[in-house]
Design an enzyme around this catalytic site. Structure first.
Site, PDB file in Angstrom:
ATOM      1  N   GLY A 193      25.902  33.934 -53.539  1.00 50.47           N
ATOM      2  CA  GLY A 193      25.793  32.483 -53.630  1.00 50.47           C
ATOM      3  C   GLY A 193      26.218  31.862 -54.941  1.00 50.47           C
ATOM      4  O   GLY A 193      25.890  30.704 -55.206  1.00 50.47           O
ATOM      5  N   ASP A 234      31.946  36.221 -40.426  1.00 57.14           N
ATOM      6  CA  ASP A 234      33.034  36.743 -41.245  1.00 57.14           C
ATOM      7  C   ASP A 234      33.797  35.562 -41.838  1.00 57.14           C
ATOM      8  O   ASP A 234      34.459  34.814 -41.118  1.00 57.14           O
ATOM      9  CB  ASP A 234      33.958  37.594 -40.373  1.00 57.14           C
ATOM     10  CG  ASP A 234      35.105  38.211 -41.167  1.00 57.14           C
ATOM     11  OD1 ASP A 234      35.271  37.854 -42.350  1.00 57.14           O
ATOM     12  OD2 ASP A 234      35.838  39.039 -40.602  1.00 57.14           O
ATOM     13  N   LYS A 238      43.108  38.862 -55.939  1.00 58.76           N
ATOM     14  CA  LYS A 238      42.893  40.113 -56.667  1.00 58.76           C
ATOM     15  C   LYS A 238      44.248  40.811 -56.820  1.00 58.76           C
ATOM     16  O   LYS A 238      44.933  41.070 -55.826  1.00 58.76           O
ATOM     17  CB  LYS A 238      41.916  41.018 -55.916  1.00 58.76           C
ATOM     18  CG  LYS A 238      40.670  40.300 -55.376  1.00 58.76           C
ATOM     19  CD  LYS A 238      39.788  39.739 -56.470  1.00 58.76           C
ATOM     20  CE  LYS A 238      38.574  39.020 -55.875  1.00 58.76           C
ATOM     21  NZ  LYS A 238      37.700  38.431 -56.892  1.00 58.76           N
TER      22      LYS A 238
END
Length: 347
Positions: free
Chosen positions: A219, A256, A301
């Site tokens: 969170g 998801d 990433k």
């Protein structure tokens, strides 16, 4: 020498050098990068430094924490008198509105922090006496940077306050609050501070807006948005910290985040999921193309090798598949690791 000096994350000098070389070539300015891995900075040598600096806006550079125009490079400085050669190099220069004495954010540069602090206190009155520094900081005047690369080696450079990072070393000093669910909260805090101008933040991040946080657990990014009084749909099969849910601004959907889509358009979508960067770029483009969000901040990433090539590929892929007229900015933030943070907003 004539050129630019840009600071970066240690280990990402090749990526910054490649970026500066590519962008300089694109605007038709010849030059070459001088750097070594783990230096924490890149010197881009060129004859048209001021023109290049004007064409390469700081907010548009991905791997540069700071962008400065070199005035002089001083080597073999006598440690007993560093002030005299600096004053000589600045002779005839316009008055500066501020002075920052710095060092690279690297293993070799950090031991120079004490020298930078103490020398700044000594240099400041000497500059004022020579008429080279205003009595108080003046944002309308250019800022002088003295970057120590070693005890006897320094680069003198100048920054435009309107087109440079407003923090020493290009690093915003953000504090991780005890109630932050994770350190990743600092990434979104820094992204909002770095990728948006103050005017854009006021216009685009307002109380009552609606956002989605994909891959939200635990969170951190959701918490940052709730502090701006934004209503957040947090999508993740994992749990959120209880105090984040207690804000009353969060709906937690156990789903998801990579496949979920909203029932109605949102003001923001943010995403910090660990996924292949091209896959993330394509999914983020779908969100924009389908009109599911007006603005987005997401992380890519990067692989261990060919990170500049992968960065360009992913950003090109995102913009092509988004099929919208967008303002896109990307940065490797101080709180990023092997990744970059991307902002896309409607023009």
């Amino acid at each position: 020498m004539s050129g630019l000096v840009c600071y970066c994350r240690q280990g990402f000098e090749p990526e910054l050098a490649a970026e500066l070389s590519a962008r300089a070539a694109f605007v038709g300015i010849a030059g070459y990068a001088r750097t070594q891995r783990n230096d924490g900075y890149v010197l881009f040598v060129c004859d048209e430094a001021a023109q290049l600096a004007a064409k390469l806006q700081w907010r548009e550079l991905i791997f540069a924490r700071q962008k400065l125009v070199v005035i002089a490079e001083l080597k073999g400085i006598d440690p007993k008198d560093r002030i005299t050669p600096i004053l000589a190099a600045l002779d005839g220069h316009q008055r500066f509105g501020d002075l920052w004495v710095e060092h690279p954010d690297s293993d070799a540069g950090k031991p120079l922090a004490g020298l930078a602090r103490s020398f700044g206190n000594a240099l400041r009155p000497a500059l004022r006496k020579a008429g080279l520094l205003t009595d108080k900081p003046q944002l309308r005047q250019p800022r002088l940077h003295v970057c120590f690369l070693d005890g006897d080696h320094a680069v003198l450079a100048v920054a435009d306050n309107a087109d440079s990072a407003p923090w020493p070393l290009g690093i915003p000093r953000l504090k991780l609050l005890p109630e932050a669910p994770s350190r990743s909260a600092l990434k979104l805090d820094e992204a909002l501070l770095t990728l948006l101008t103050p005017e854009e933040r006021d216009a685009l991040v307002k109380p009552g807006m609606r956002a989605a946080d994909l891959g939200a657990a635990p969170g951190g990014w959701t918490w940052v948005l709730t502090r701006q009084h934004v209503h957040v749909t947090s999508v993740d099969n994992g749990p959120l910290r209880e105090h984040v849910l207690e804000t009353g601004l969060v709906e937690h959907l156990r789903a998801d985040g990579f496949h979920w889509k909203p029932a109605q358009p949102l003001d923001w979508m943010v995403c910090d999921m660990v996924e292949q960067p091209r896959r993330v770029a394509e999914r983020m483009a779908t969100w924009v193309r389908e009109g599911w969000c007006r603005n987005t901040i997401f992380n890519l990433k990067l692989p261990m090798k060919k990170r500049w090539d992968e960065t360009r590929l992913c950003l090109d892929l995102f913009e092509q598949q988004a099929e919208k007229s967008l303002i896109v900015r990307a940065k490797q933030l101080y709180h990023d690791r092997e990744e970059i943070t991307v902002l896309a907003m409607r023009e």
